[in-house]
Write an enzyme that holds these catalytic residues in place. Structure first.
Site, mmCIF file in Angstrom:
data_model
loop_
_atom_site.group_PDB
_atom_site.id
_atom_site.type_symbol
_atom_site.label_atom_id
_atom_site.label_comp_id
_atom_site.label_asym_id
_atom_site.label_seq_id
_atom_site.Cartn_x
_atom_site.Cartn_y
_atom_site.Cartn_z
ATOM 1 N N ARG A 93 48.939 13.692 42.362
ATOM 2 C CA ARG A 93 49.119 12.287 42.771
ATOM 3 C C ARG A 93 47.907 11.810 43.573
ATOM 4 O O ARG A 93 47.419 10.700 43.389
ATOM 5 C CB ARG A 93 50.371 12.146 43.636
ATOM 6 C CG ARG A 93 51.656 12.464 42.896
ATOM 7 C CD ARG A 93 52.377 11.211 42.498
ATOM 8 N NE ARG A 93 53.625 11.503 41.824
ATOM 9 C CZ ARG A 93 54.825 11.305 42.355
ATOM 10 N NH1 ARG A 93 54.937 10.828 43.585
ATOM 11 N NH2 ARG A 93 55.904 11.568 41.673
ATOM 12 N N ARG A 121 60.007 21.254 38.846
ATOM 13 C CA ARG A 121 61.103 20.280 38.899
ATOM 14 C C ARG A 121 61.561 19.903 37.511
ATOM 15 O O ARG A 121 60.765 19.475 36.680
ATOM 16 C CB ARG A 121 60.675 19.035 39.668
ATOM 17 C CG ARG A 121 60.275 19.419 41.071
ATOM 18 C CD ARG A 121 60.224 18.258 42.010
ATOM 19 N NE ARG A 121 59.851 18.766 43.329
ATOM 20 C CZ ARG A 121 59.838 18.054 44.427
ATOM 21 N NH1 ARG A 121 60.169 16.781 44.381
ATOM 22 N NH2 ARG A 121 59.499 18.594 45.570
ATOM 23 N N GLU A 129 53.674 6.951 45.943
ATOM 24 C CA GLU A 129 53.981 7.978 46.946
ATOM 25 C C GLU A 129 53.123 9.207 46.676
ATOM 26 O O GLU A 129 53.164 9.756 45.583
ATOM 27 C CB GLU A 129 55.461 8.363 46.864
ATOM 28 C CG GLU A 129 55.793 9.513 47.806
ATOM 29 C CD GLU A 129 57.145 10.169 47.531
ATOM 30 O OE1 GLU A 129 58.105 9.466 47.162
ATOM 31 O OE2 GLU A 129 57.218 11.400 47.697
ATOM 32 N N ARG A 179 53.682 9.593 36.467
ATOM 33 C CA ARG A 179 53.411 10.200 37.778
ATOM 34 C C ARG A 179 54.272 11.427 38.078
ATOM 35 O O ARG A 179 54.336 11.889 39.200
ATOM 36 C CB ARG A 179 53.573 9.145 38.880
ATOM 37 C CG ARG A 179 54.922 8.577 38.900
ATOM 38 C CD ARG A 179 55.003 7.268 39.653
ATOM 39 N NE ARG A 179 56.353 6.781 39.498
ATOM 40 C CZ ARG A 179 57.365 7.193 40.222
ATOM 41 N NH1 ARG A 179 57.187 8.037 41.202
ATOM 42 N NH2 ARG A 179 58.577 6.739 39.975
ATOM 43 N N HIS A 180 54.936 11.934 37.041
ATOM 44 C CA HIS A 180 55.719 13.165 37.228
ATOM 45 C C HIS A 180 55.286 14.255 36.263
ATOM 46 O O HIS A 180 55.057 13.996 35.082
ATOM 47 C CB HIS A 180 57.215 12.892 36.993
ATOM 48 C CG HIS A 180 57.865 12.140 38.093
ATOM 49 N ND1 HIS A 180 58.041 10.783 38.042
ATOM 50 C CD2 HIS A 180 58.365 12.556 39.285
ATOM 51 C CE1 HIS A 180 58.646 10.388 39.176
ATOM 52 N NE2 HIS A 180 58.843 11.447 39.941
ATOM 53 N N GLU A 199 62.877 17.492 36.182
ATOM 54 C CA GLU A 199 63.119 16.066 35.989
ATOM 55 C C GLU A 199 62.964 15.754 34.503
ATOM 56 O O GLU A 199 61.947 16.086 33.905
ATOM 57 C CB GLU A 199 62.126 15.249 36.830
ATOM 58 C CG GLU A 199 62.475 15.367 38.291
ATOM 59 C CD GLU A 199 61.335 15.080 39.268
ATOM 60 O OE1 GLU A 199 61.624 14.500 40.314
ATOM 61 O OE2 GLU A 199 60.186 15.446 38.988
ATOM 62 N N SER A 243 55.576 13.231 51.177
ATOM 63 C CA SER A 243 56.781 12.999 51.974
ATOM 64 C C SER A 243 56.791 14.025 53.079
ATOM 65 O O SER A 243 56.368 15.161 52.881
ATOM 66 C CB SER A 243 58.044 13.205 51.141
ATOM 67 O OG SER A 243 58.311 12.089 50.344
HETATM 68 P P1 ATP Z 1 59.203 10.955 43.600
HETATM 69 O O1 ATP Z 1 60.284 10.245 44.380
HETATM 70 O O2 ATP Z 1 57.952 10.155 43.457
HETATM 71 O O3 ATP Z 1 59.691 11.544 42.314
HETATM 72 P P2 ATP Z 1 59.779 13.056 45.444
HETATM 73 O O4 ATP Z 1 60.086 12.243 46.636
HETATM 74 O O5 ATP Z 1 60.891 13.622 44.643
HETATM 75 O O6 ATP Z 1 58.777 12.239 44.482
HETATM 76 P P3 ATP Z 1 58.891 15.110 47.227
HETATM 77 O O7 ATP Z 1 60.056 16.008 47.152
HETATM 78 O O8 ATP Z 1 58.769 14.196 48.365
HETATM 79 O O9 ATP Z 1 58.808 14.275 45.863
HETATM 80 O O10 ATP Z 1 57.567 16.009 47.047
HETATM 81 C C1 ATP Z 1 56.415 15.869 47.856
HETATM 82 C C2 ATP Z 1 55.256 15.317 47.059
HETATM 83 O O11 ATP Z 1 54.992 16.140 45.922
HETATM 84 C C3 ATP Z 1 55.500 13.950 46.470
HETATM 85 O O12 ATP Z 1 55.205 12.931 47.405
HETATM 86 C C4 ATP Z 1 54.534 13.930 45.302
HETATM 87 O O13 ATP Z 1 53.220 13.634 45.736
HETATM 88 C C5 ATP Z 1 54.560 15.369 44.822
HETATM 89 N N1 ATP Z 1 55.521 15.541 43.724
HETATM 90 C C6 ATP Z 1 56.825 15.789 43.819
HETATM 91 N N2 ATP Z 1 57.415 15.890 42.630
HETATM 92 C C7 ATP Z 1 56.437 15.714 41.717
HETATM 93 C C8 ATP Z 1 56.401 15.714 40.302
HETATM 94 N N3 ATP Z 1 57.495 15.907 39.590
HETATM 95 N N4 ATP Z 1 55.203 15.501 39.699
HETATM 96 C C9 ATP Z 1 54.097 15.313 40.431
HETATM 97 N N5 ATP Z 1 54.059 15.298 41.768
HETATM 98 C C10 ATP Z 1 55.217 15.492 42.421
HETATM 99 MG MG MG Z 2 59.218 12.182 48.426
#
Ligand code: ATP
Ligand code: MG
Length: 419
Positions: free
Chosen positions: A393, A197, A342, A205-206, A199, A345
């Site tokens: 996480r 990702r 979180e 936490r990312h 981001e 999801s």
């Molecule tokens: P957040 O809103 O906290 O950035 P997200 O909703 O974008 O997360 P999801 O697409 O729901 O993330 O991905 C499923 C799971 O994967 C998340 O709940 C999280 O535990 C993990 N996850 C997602 N993106 C990341 C990231 N960039 N770094 C670490 N863990 C991640």
């Molecule tokens: Mg999510």
């Protein structure tokens, strides 16, 4: 006699005795070896001249009397030296002098000789061990989906682009679309997979490359079936770590309580209300902010819940593939939060072809970009759903790590592309 190999992480000379600690493979704690000058002067000379970080093997036996609390005592013989460091190590592998996070990340591959760092890595492996065990026992098949993809599941902003011959391609953000396609033939699948990702922000936490346990399950009645699988899986993992990694948890000073199912469920709209009651300004149409997520964690902790679902997310906040409720406002999407973070999801997906095309359009996307995916929905895809559970996480919350970077050896974040 066993042949044991590893690295010196500590050396102590007391009088005519040399005590060294070796970080090896079998145990998380080091081997503790005692060499007496009077018994074997040659070996004593060799040992006392070796520096921290030396790679060696020895033949030995577990000492009958175990006096050291730092490790497992061995009586050793026939030490063979295989590599000596060219210069002093940049970090203290004995753990006496803690390193800053940045240094820790840079030299994690040597720091893993330290029992505490090793304990984190072992528990990471233990979580995956438990996940595979649980999922296999429950009829889920382990799959692999492509990491080079033509379209992202979560929208364009966080995709890493790459050139794939004459086409534009991306690194996969999530196996979402592909695991759904496999539902055309296999009713229960899972993948342990990286998420890429792009981001741009730096948070605790990312990561830009993180790992997830991704599950998809067909023939469900509602998202409740998916939540059951997720809560049973998470409870299984935590309880498994608790019973199989006692020593590592103790080293890390973690007291892990047994987890019981079912987990508490609160609707998104209820969560918003609870936050507003606490004087927080929150949107009822967008995903909860970090601050709100944390606050909700505090509210739930007071009620005695570490793990809780937030259910029925509004359509305006979700991906196109979640099933909408009749009211059109809410969906069958949920999050699983653990102590205010979180960790997963998931939800029930839209499996009806025409509704799915409509949803893609409504989200401002082009159905033509998803043709390969939509095609699958023409051949009998039953009601299904799934989730993505973030490995790092989950580790953060099980081990009380304050930064997600502690949960992975080679960190990929906004500023790190090496090592
Ligand atoms: P957040 O809103 O906290 O950035 P997200 O909703 O974008 O997360 P999801 O697409 O729901 O993330 O991905 C499923 C799971 O994967 C998340 O709940 C999280 O535990 C993990 N996850 C997602 N993106 C990341 C990231 N960039 N770094 C670490 N863990 C991640
Ligand atoms: Mg999510």
């Amino acid at each position: 006699m066993e042949r044991i190999c590893g690295w010196i992480i500590r050396k102590k000379l007391v009088g005519r005795v040399a005590i060294i600690e070796i970080s090896g493979d079998r145990y998380t704690k080091p081997y503790v070896l005692v060499f007496k000058k009077d018994r074997n002067p040659e070996e004593y000379e060799l040992i006392q001249g070796l520096s921290i970080g030396t790679a060696l093997c020895f033949e030995g036996e577990k000492a009958r009397e175990q006096k050291s609390r730092r490790g497992i005592e061995y009586v050793a013989d026939k030490v063979e030296v295989y590599a000596e460091p060219l210069k002093p190590l940049p970090v203290d592998t004995s753990g006496k002098v803690p390193a800053l996070l940045d240094t820790r990340i840079r030299y994690r591959y040597i720091l893993l000789r330290n029992p505490l760092e090793k304990a984190i890595l072992k528990i990471r492996a233990g979580i995956l061990e438990a996940a595979r065990e649980y999922l296999r026992k429950n009829g889920f098949l382990e799959i692999h989906t492509p990491k080079i993809v033509a379209a992202g599941a979560e929208g364009g902003a966080t995709l890493f682009q790459l050139q794939y011959f004459e086409h534009r391609a991306y690194l996969s953000q999530s196996p979402q679309l592909y695991k759904q396609m496999l539902i055309a033939s296999i009713p229960r699948v899972y993948e342990i997979t990286p998420y890429f990702r792009a981001e741009k922000f730096n948070t605790i936490r990312h990561l830009n490359e993180s790992w997830g346990i991704d599950v998809e399950q067909a023939f469900v009645k509602s998202e409740e079936d998916i939540m059951n699988t997720l809560e049973e899986l998470v409870a299984y993992i935590i309880n498994y770590v608790r019973t199989n990694y006692e020593e590592e948890l103790e080293l890390l000073n973690v007291e892990l309580k047994p987890v019981h199912t079912p987990f508490k469920r609160i609707k998104f709209a209820e969560a918003i209300e609870m936050l507003e009651t606490e004087g927080m300004k929150v949107s009822s149409t967008e995903d909860v902010t970090d601050a709100a997520e944390k606050k909700l964690g505090e509210i739930m902790a007071e009620k005695g819940y570490d793990l809780y679902f937030i259910t029925k997310f509004p359509w305006s906040s979700t991906g196109f593939y979640y099933m909408r409720e009749e009211d059109g406002i809410y969906t069958r999407k949920f999050d699983l939060d653990y102590k205010g973070l979180e960790i997963a999801s998931g939800g029930q997906r839209e499996h009806r072809y025409y509704k799915l095309v409509e949803a893609i359009r409504e989200k401002g996307l082009d159905p033509r970009d998803f043709e390969f995916y939509l095609e699958a929905f023409k051949y009998g895809i039953p009601p299904h759903g799934g989730f993505g559970l973030g490995l790092e996480r989950l580790m953060m919350k099980i081990l009380n790590l304050s930064n997600i970077r502690e949960a992975i050896v080679f960190v990929r974040d906004r500023t790190r592309l090496v090592p």
